[in-house]
Design a protein around this motif. Structure first.
Motif, PDB file in Angstrom:
ATOM      1  N   ASN A 191       1.151  -1.072  -0.088  1.00 47.20           N
ATOM      2  CA  ASN A 191       0.373  -0.150  -0.261  1.00 47.20           C
ATOM      3  C   ASN A 191       1.223   1.208  -0.108  1.00 47.20           C
ATOM      4  OD1 ASN A 191      -2.009   1.354   0.451  1.00 47.20           O
ATOM      5  ND2 ASN A 191      -1.741   1.901   2.140  1.00 47.20           N
ATOM      6  N   ARG A 214      -1.726  -1.160  -4.194  1.00 46.31           N
ATOM      7  CA  ARG A 214      -2.635   0.060  -3.705  1.00 46.31           C
ATOM      8  C   ARG A 214      -2.173   0.813  -3.325  1.00 46.31           C
ATOM      9  NH1 ARG A 214      -2.994  -3.964  -0.585  1.00 46.31           N
ATOM     10  NH2 ARG A 214      -2.765  -2.911   2.044  1.00 46.31           N
ATOM     11  N   LEU A 215      -3.036   2.110  -3.751  1.00 46.09           N
ATOM     12  CA  LEU A 215      -2.274   3.047  -3.508  1.00 46.09           C
ATOM     13  C   LEU A 215      -3.385   3.887  -2.843  1.00 46.09           C
ATOM     14  CD1 LEU A 215      -1.214   6.263  -4.257  1.00 46.09           C
ATOM     15  CD2 LEU A 215      -2.398   6.389  -6.516  1.00 46.09           C
ATOM     16  N   ASP A 216      -2.855   4.629  -1.847  1.00 50.12           N
ATOM     17  CA  ASP A 216      -4.140   5.375  -0.644  1.00 50.12           C
ATOM     18  C   ASP A 216      -5.230   4.053  -0.310  1.00 50.12           C
ATOM     19  OD1 ASP A 216      -2.775   7.422  -0.077  1.00 50.12           O
ATOM     20  OD2 ASP A 216      -3.644   8.252  -1.212  1.00 50.12           O
ATOM     21  N   GLY A 217      -4.593   2.895  -0.617  1.00 48.35           N
ATOM     22  CA  GLY A 217      -6.148   1.879  -0.236  1.00 48.35           C
ATOM     23  C   GLY A 217      -6.921   0.997  -1.365  1.00 48.35           C
ATOM     24  N   PRO A 254       1.014   5.137   0.516  1.00 52.93           N
ATOM     25  CA  PRO A 254       0.072   6.434   0.302  1.00 52.93           C
ATOM     26  C   PRO A 254       0.772   7.830  -0.119  1.00 52.93           C
ATOM     27  CG  PRO A 254       1.623   4.730   2.494  1.00 52.93           C
ATOM     28  CD  PRO A 254       2.280   4.946   2.141  1.00 52.93           C
ATOM     29  N   ARG A 255       0.011   8.048  -1.197  1.00 54.26           N
ATOM     30  CA  ARG A 255      -0.158   9.817  -1.433  1.00 54.26           C
ATOM     31  C   ARG A 255       1.237  10.473  -0.732  1.00 54.26           C
ATOM     32  NH1 ARG A 255      -2.833  11.072  -6.398  1.00 54.26           N
ATOM     33  NH2 ARG A 255      -4.779   8.884  -6.369  1.00 54.26           N
TER      34      ARG A 255
END
Length: 191
Positions: free
Chosen positions: A95, A123-126, A97-98
Motif C-alpha cells: 500500500n 494499492r494507492l491509498d488503499g 500512501p500519496r
C-alpha cells in the motif's frame, strides 16, 4: 530481431517518476511495468524503466532485448539507468500512501522511486487499480511493431468470450528461470 541486449546507459532524469526495474522473468517484468505505469498516471508523475538481461542466459533464449520488446520512441523516453540508491530503497510495501510519495519527492536529489510489487495487492491509498486502468496502462506502453502485430493477430484469433492468450518466448523452458521449482506452473523441459 536483435540477439543481444543493450543495457540502459543514460541516467534517468527529467520530471519526477515512478520506475520499474526487475531482474526476473518476462511476465513479472511486464506486470511490474504495468503497475508502475498505473501508479505514475495516478500520481501525475513520469514513468521510467530499466531492462537488463538475465545473468547467465544465452542472449537468444531468455529475456529479449528491450529493442525487440519496445518501440524506439518509448525506449528513448522511458528506458534509463535507474540510480542504485533508488533500487536499494524501492517501495516494498503493498500500500503506497500519496503522502509518502510527496514526502520522498521533497528531497531535490530524489527524482523518483522504484515500485516492483506486482498483482492486485498493490494499492494507492488503499485502492487497487481497476481492470480498465490496468488495460489503459498496458496500452500506454510503447510496444514494438512486432508485438503490436502479435497482439492484433491474437485478438483476431481469440474466441469472442476469450480473455487471455499467454505468449512465451522460452524463458521458462530454456532460461535460468527454468531452474526454479514452481510446482504446477512449469515443467523442467520443453515438450
Amino acid at each position: 530481431m536483435s540477439t543481444t541486449s543493450v543495457p540502459a546507459t543514460t541516467p534517468c532524469g527529467g520530471e519526477p517518476y515512478v520506475a520499474s526495474f526487475r531482474h526476473d522473468g518476462l511476465g513479472s517484468r511486464i506486470a511490474a511495468m504495468i503497475y508502475a505505469r498505473w501508479l505514475a498516471q495516478q500520481l501525475g508523475l513520469g514513468f521510467r524503466f530499466q531492462w537488463e538481461p538475465v545473468s547467465g542466459d544465452p542472449p537468444d533464449r531468455s529475456i529479449p532485448p528491450a529493442s525487440d520488446v519496445f518501440a524506439a520512441d518509448f525506449l528513448q523516453d522511458c528506458h534509463c539507468q535507474i540510480p542504485s540508491v533508488l533500487v536499494a530503497e524501492q517501495w516494498r510495501d503493498e500500500n503506497l500512501p500519496r503522502a509518502a510519495v510527496a514526502a520522498a519527492l521533497q528531497d531535490p536529489t530524489r527524482r523518483g522511486f522504484v515500485v516492483n510489487v506486482v498483482g492486485p495487492q498493490l494499492r494507492l491509498d488503499g485502492v487497487s487499480p481497476t481492470p480498465t486502468e490496468l488495460r489503459d496502462a498496458w496500452q500506454r506502453i510503447g510496444w514494438s511493431s512486432r508485438l503490436r502485430d502479435l497482439e492484433l493477430r491474437a485478438r483476431e484469433a481469440m474466441p469472442e468470450r476469450g480473455v487471455a492468450l499467454h505468449v512465451r518466448r522460452g524463458d521458462i523452458v530454456y532460461g535460468a528461470t527454468r531452474r526454479l521449482n514452481w510446482p504446477g506452473k512449469i515443467g523442467r523441459a520443453h515438450v
